[in-house]
Design an enzyme around this catalytic site. Structure first.
Site, PDB file in Angstrom:
ATOM      1  N   CYS A  95      51.618  29.912  27.969  1.00 25.83           N
ATOM      2  CA  CYS A  95      50.191  30.088  27.688  1.00 25.83           C
ATOM      3  C   CYS A  95      49.407  29.394  28.789  1.00 25.83           C
ATOM      4  O   CYS A  95      49.753  28.280  29.195  1.00 25.83           O
ATOM      5  CB  CYS A  95      49.858  29.475  26.332  1.00 25.83           C
ATOM      6  SG  CYS A  95      48.123  29.619  25.874  1.00 25.83           S
ATOM      7  N   HIS A 103      50.290  36.648  20.005  1.00 24.72           N
ATOM      8  CA  HIS A 103      49.940  35.407  20.706  1.00 24.72           C
ATOM      9  C   HIS A 103      48.434  35.327  20.953  1.00 24.72           C
ATOM     10  O   HIS A 103      47.795  34.303  20.686  1.00 24.72           O
ATOM     11  CB  HIS A 103      50.716  35.341  22.032  1.00 24.72           C
ATOM     12  CG  HIS A 103      50.378  34.157  22.889  1.00 24.72           C
ATOM     13  ND1 HIS A 103      51.282  33.164  23.174  1.00 24.72           N
ATOM     14  CD2 HIS A 103      49.226  33.822  23.533  1.00 24.72           C
ATOM     15  CE1 HIS A 103      50.691  32.245  23.931  1.00 24.72           C
ATOM     16  NE2 HIS A 103      49.456  32.621  24.180  1.00 24.72           N
ATOM     17  N   GLU A 104      47.867  36.424  21.472  1.00 25.32           N
ATOM     18  CA  GLU A 104      46.436  36.397  21.820  1.00 25.32           C
ATOM     19  C   GLU A 104      45.563  36.310  20.577  1.00 25.32           C
ATOM     20  O   GLU A 104      44.563  35.581  20.561  1.00 25.32           O
ATOM     21  CB  GLU A 104      46.063  37.612  22.663  1.00 25.32           C
ATOM     22  CG  GLU A 104      46.747  37.684  24.021  1.00 25.32           C
ATOM     23  CD  GLU A 104      46.671  36.400  24.823  1.00 25.32           C
ATOM     24  OE1 GLU A 104      45.671  35.660  24.718  1.00 25.32           O
ATOM     25  OE2 GLU A 104      47.645  36.114  25.549  1.00 25.32           O
ATOM     26  N   HIS A 134      45.001  32.932  19.132  1.00 22.64           N
ATOM     27  CA  HIS A 134      43.956  32.115  19.767  1.00 22.64           C
ATOM     28  C   HIS A 134      42.614  32.262  19.037  1.00 22.64           C
ATOM     29  O   HIS A 134      41.811  31.325  19.030  1.00 22.64           O
ATOM     30  CB  HIS A 134      43.751  32.534  21.227  1.00 22.64           C
ATOM     31  CG  HIS A 134      44.744  31.953  22.187  1.00 22.64           C
ATOM     32  ND1 HIS A 134      44.840  30.613  22.444  1.00 22.64           N
ATOM     33  CD2 HIS A 134      45.688  32.548  22.973  1.00 22.64           C
ATOM     34  CE1 HIS A 134      45.797  30.397  23.358  1.00 22.64           C
ATOM     35  NE2 HIS A 134      46.331  31.554  23.685  1.00 22.64           N
TER      36      HIS A 134
HETATM   37 NI    NI Z   1      47.813  31.766  25.200  1.00 16.83          NI
END
Ligand code: NI
Length: 177
Positions: free
Chosen positions: A100, A142-143, A146
């Site tokens: 990341c 993953h995104e 966030h």
């Molecule tokens: Ni990330």
């Protein structure tokens, strides 16, 4: 348009839940996306979420052609995804290595849903509706994490599989992200 500083793990702004976008096709949204695209390109990332540059909106971008960092990954189309909703297609989880831009120099083994449907909008408000698997499924999860204030180290099941790139993968010339 500008390359923006990427917030690093420990910054409380990365722990916030981001707000939905309510207006599409605006100059403000396009300016945000341009900064995100410039920043992701400069750092050679596979994805970036708006909160990583300190903008607490539900906007992510991702895409991958070929990557030294993820050599086994199939290409993922360049995508702008706004107000995303994820729907896993079944319970199967797959472990894979992730990095990341907000956690530079490190990698961790992270379980993600193998297959999912995701929906959302592009920058003009047009519907995106895709069913994906493999690295595409991983990068979306993953995104979108966030946007809910979750960084991948929080998802690692066994912290023995969390470490520095050069120690984990001494034969690879991985960049520092
Ligand atoms: Ni990330």
């Amino acid at each position: 348009m500008a390359i923006r500083p990427v917030l690093k793990m420990g910054d409380p702004r990365l722990l916030q839940s981001a707000a939905p976008v309510t207006a599409f096709g605006t100059p403000e949204l396009q300016a945000l996306l341009t900064d995100m695209q410039d920043t992701m390109a400069a750092l050679q990332g596979a994805g970036l979420a708006a909160p990583q540059i300190g903008e607490s909106w539900r906007v992510v971008i991702f895409g991958l052609e070929r990557s030294l960092r993820y050599p086994e990954a199939l290409p993922v189309p360049r995508t702008v995804l706004i107000n995303p909703v994820l729907e896993p297609l079944d319970d199967e989880m797959v472990e894979g290595w992730e990095g990341c831009l907000s956690v530079p120099g490190l990698r961790g083994l992270v379980p993600r849903y193998a297959r999912l449907r995701y929906r959302g909008f592009d920058e003009l408000g047009q519907v995106i509706d895709r069913t994906v698997d493999g690295f595409h499924s991983r990068v979306v999860q993953h995104e979108v994490d966030h946007l809910d204030g979750i960084l991948y180290p929080q998802r690692i099941r066994d912290l023995r599989y969390f470490g520095y790139n050069e120690a984990l993968f001494p034969d690879q010339d991985l960049q520092d992200d």
